[in-house]
Design a protein around this motif. Structure first.
Motif, PDB file in Angstrom:
ATOM      1  N   TRP A  45       4.643 -36.318 -28.908  1.00 29.00           N
ATOM      2  CA  TRP A  45       6.076 -36.639 -28.823  1.00 29.00           C
ATOM      3  C   TRP A  45       6.816 -35.640 -27.959  1.00 29.00           C
ATOM      4  CZ3 TRP A  45       7.305 -41.295 -29.899  1.00 29.00           C
ATOM      5  CH2 TRP A  45       6.631 -41.988 -30.874  1.00 29.00           C
ATOM      6  N   LEU A  49       8.728 -36.549 -24.503  1.00 31.14           N
ATOM      7  CA  LEU A  49      10.116 -36.139 -24.308  1.00 31.14           C
ATOM      8  C   LEU A  49      10.278 -35.353 -23.010  1.00 31.14           C
ATOM      9  CD1 LEU A  49      12.948 -36.079 -25.594  1.00 31.14           C
ATOM     10  CD2 LEU A  49      12.303 -33.903 -26.622  1.00 31.14           C
ATOM     11  N   ALA A  50       9.339 -34.473 -22.718  1.00 29.71           N
ATOM     12  CA  ALA A  50       9.394 -33.688 -21.486  1.00 29.71           C
ATOM     13  C   ALA A  50       9.243 -34.583 -20.256  1.00 29.71           C
ATOM     14  CB  ALA A  50       8.318 -32.614 -21.498  1.00 29.71           C
ATOM     15  N   ILE A  52      10.235 -37.569 -19.964  1.00 26.19           N
ATOM     16  CA  ILE A  52      11.488 -38.311 -19.788  1.00 26.19           C
ATOM     17  C   ILE A  52      12.618 -37.388 -19.342  1.00 26.19           C
ATOM     18  CG2 ILE A  52      13.265 -39.615 -21.026  1.00 26.19           C
ATOM     19  CD1 ILE A  52      10.967 -40.767 -22.745  1.00 26.19           C
ATOM     20  N   ILE A  53      12.750 -36.229 -19.955  1.00 28.17           N
ATOM     21  CA  ILE A  53      13.879 -35.333 -19.708  1.00 28.17           C
ATOM     22  C   ILE A  53      13.824 -34.684 -18.329  1.00 28.17           C
ATOM     23  CG2 ILE A  53      14.980 -33.184 -20.490  1.00 28.17           C
ATOM     24  CD1 ILE A  53      15.599 -35.545 -22.279  1.00 28.17           C
ATOM     25  N   VAL A  54      12.662 -34.254 -17.880  1.00 25.55           N
ATOM     26  CA  VAL A  54      12.566 -33.542 -16.596  1.00 25.55           C
ATOM     27  C   VAL A  54      12.996 -34.428 -15.425  1.00 25.55           C
ATOM     28  CG1 VAL A  54      10.962 -32.435 -14.997  1.00 25.55           C
ATOM     29  CG2 VAL A  54      10.894 -31.851 -17.416  1.00 25.55           C
ATOM     30  N   LEU A  56      14.864 -37.075 -15.514  1.00 25.25           N
ATOM     31  CA  LEU A  56      16.271 -37.388 -15.726  1.00 25.25           C
ATOM     32  C   LEU A  56      17.165 -36.226 -15.292  1.00 25.25           C
ATOM     33  CD1 LEU A  56      18.294 -39.439 -16.864  1.00 25.25           C
ATOM     34  CD2 LEU A  56      18.039 -38.327 -19.079  1.00 25.25           C
ATOM     35  N   SER A  57      16.760 -35.019 -15.603  1.00 21.79           N
ATOM     36  CA  SER A  57      17.522 -33.837 -15.191  1.00 21.79           C
ATOM     37  C   SER A  57      17.545 -33.691 -13.674  1.00 21.79           C
ATOM     38  CB  SER A  57      16.927 -32.570 -15.815  1.00 21.79           C
ATOM     39  OG  SER A  57      16.974 -32.648 -17.209  1.00 21.79           O
ATOM     40  N   CYS A  59      17.245 -36.149 -11.449  1.00 21.47           N
ATOM     41  CA  CYS A  59      18.120 -37.211 -10.923  1.00 21.47           C
ATOM     42  C   CYS A  59      19.587 -36.876 -11.117  1.00 21.47           C
ATOM     43  CB  CYS A  59      17.796 -38.542 -11.563  1.00 21.47           C
ATOM     44  SG  CYS A  59      16.202 -39.214 -11.072  1.00 21.47           S
TER      45      CYS A  59
END
Length: 67
Positions: A45, A49-50, A52-54, A56-57, A59
């Protein structure tokens, strides 16, 4: 500084050099008794999460810079 930790199966020390020889944190085995070791800090998990977040950050940073 602690340079080794005992194996939960055979209690023999596993050194930093042993950890460097593992191909990934998901395939760790004791070099003495071949018992499977589990890295509790790296869960699937957390990895998801990493992933998805990386991006997104990145962008959001590009959009903010362009704005």
């Amino acid at each position: 500084m602690k340079t080794s930790t005992p194996c939960p199966g055979c209690q023999k020390p596993i050194t930093i050099e042993d950890f460097e020889d593992f191909s990934s944190p998901f395939t760790m085995k004791c070099p003495h008794c071949r018992a499977r070791l589990k890295e509790t800090k790296m869960t699937p998990w957390l990895l998801l999460l990493a992933v998805i977040i990386v991006p997104l950050s990145i962008c959001l940073g590009i959009i903010k810079k362009a704005f």
